[in-house]
Design an enzyme around this catalytic site. Structure first.
Site, PDB file in Angstrom:
ATOM      1  N   GLY A 120      34.877  44.371  38.511  1.00  0.00           N
ATOM      2  CA  GLY A 120      35.946  44.261  37.524  1.00  0.00           C
ATOM      3  C   GLY A 120      37.198  45.055  37.821  1.00  0.00           C
ATOM      4  O   GLY A 120      38.072  45.174  36.955  1.00  0.00           O
ATOM      5  N   THR A 121      37.333  45.575  39.029  1.00  0.00           N
ATOM      6  CA  THR A 121      38.518  46.390  39.335  1.00  0.00           C
ATOM      7  C   THR A 121      39.804  45.569  39.256  1.00  0.00           C
ATOM      8  O   THR A 121      40.813  46.014  38.707  1.00  0.00           O
ATOM      9  CB  THR A 121      38.404  47.039  40.721  1.00  0.00           C
ATOM     10  N   GLY A 122      39.775  44.348  39.814  1.00  0.00           N
ATOM     11  CA  GLY A 122      40.976  43.522  39.781  1.00  0.00           C
ATOM     12  C   GLY A 122      41.354  43.117  38.373  1.00  0.00           C
ATOM     13  O   GLY A 122      42.537  43.141  37.996  1.00  0.00           O
ATOM     14  N   CYS A 123      40.348  42.734  37.580  1.00  0.00           N
ATOM     15  CA  CYS A 123      40.596  42.380  36.180  1.00  0.00           C
ATOM     16  C   CYS A 123      41.201  43.566  35.431  1.00  0.00           C
ATOM     17  O   CYS A 123      42.148  43.418  34.649  1.00  0.00           O
ATOM     18  CB  CYS A 123      39.292  41.977  35.499  1.00  0.00           C
ATOM     19  N   THR A 140      32.454  48.849  41.634  1.00  0.00           N
ATOM     20  CA  THR A 140      33.771  48.227  41.768  1.00  0.00           C
ATOM     21  C   THR A 140      33.882  46.916  40.992  1.00  0.00           C
ATOM     22  O   THR A 140      34.883  46.217  41.111  1.00  0.00           O
ATOM     23  CB  THR A 140      34.067  47.947  43.250  1.00  0.00           C
TER      24      THR A 140
END
Length: 268
Positions: A212-215, A210
């Protein structure tokens, strides 16, 4: 033809492990057919297991990067990620105003997937005052939305909607509260814009990868905007892209901790 290339800029921190930050943003832009430029706001010594160091870029050099990029490139959208200190936030806010940038996707990055803090607590108020009002869209996850509001994380959709309304009152034109930290079989992201609420639902992908999911989601939204999509279209396309990148992440063998999503799942 000159002028026909969609261009997006990421203003964020560098992840030396390559899974998040500037590196994830540029991979996402490329995967989605958008030319990517960058303004590096901090350097992190980081891998899939955690962050071992942060080196802040001097504010004057952040300004120099912004002016260099925005004075030359016909930028269609800007994604903002890690801004670790108040001085960096102020410099980015000033640069956006100086160049009249309007299509801004702000991901209020506070904590890495490993649990390491990426934003000093005293910078949150600066973020609220100086950057939220300049954003077309902010994309906090559940803990980030709570931190911006100095409240407990929302535990149901009614609470998520209530927090979205409070965040919208802080000045951004739209709010997307991400449901990745929630529970249940589906991951539900809640968007509030001038047309009201809409939910974006996808099956929750169970994976350790998970990082880097937000980026990735916020940069995918910026890529959609750069290509001329409306906000809701851009969010839907980004949600689909991230879901597929998560689903294919287990094909990668990267590091010993929280691995990255598979940004180039459509090719290899």
């Amino acid at each position: 033809m000159a002028g026909s290339t969609p261009i997006a800029v990421t203003m964020a921190g560098s992840d030396s492990g390559g899974g998040a930050g500037i590196q994830a943003d540029l991979k996402t832009f490329s995967a989605l057919g958008v030319y990517g430029a960058s303004v590096i706001t901090a350097l992190t010594a980081q891998n899939t297991r955690g962050v071992t160091g942060i080196h802040d870029v001097p504010p004057a050099f952040i300004a120099a990067q912004i002016d260099a990029v925005l004075s030359d490139l016909a930028v269609d959208a800007v994604k903002i990620g890690m801004l670790s200190r108040p001085e960096a936030i102020t410099e980015v806010a000033s640069g956006l105003a100086r160049h009249g940038v309007s299509a801004v996707v702000l991901d209020p990055v506070m904590i890495a997937a490993s649990g390491d803090r990426l934003l000093v607590p005293e910078a949150i108020d600066t973020l609220r005052r100086e950057l939220l009002p300049q954003a077309l869209l902010i994309t906090p996850n559940l803990p980030e939305a709570a931190a911006l509001l100095e409240a407990a994380p929302a535990e149901d959709l009614a609470s998520v909607r209530a927090q979205a309304q409070l965040l919208l009152a802080m000045g951004p034109r739209a709010v997307l509260i991400k449901g990745g930290h929630g529970e249940g079989p589906d991951s539900i992201d809640v968007l509030l814009d001038s047309d009201g609420f809409i939910e974006f639902t996808a099956p929750r992908i169970v994976t350790r990868n998970t990082h880097g999911t937000g980026c990735t989601l916020s940069s995918a939204i910026a890529a959609g905007l750069a290509k001329g999509l409306g906000l809701r279209e851009a969010v839907a396309a980004a949600k689909d892209y991230l879901t597929k990148a998560l689903a294919r992440s287990e094909e990668l063998a990267i590091g010993q901790g929280h691995g990255p999503v598979h940004h180039f799942h459509a090719w290899w």
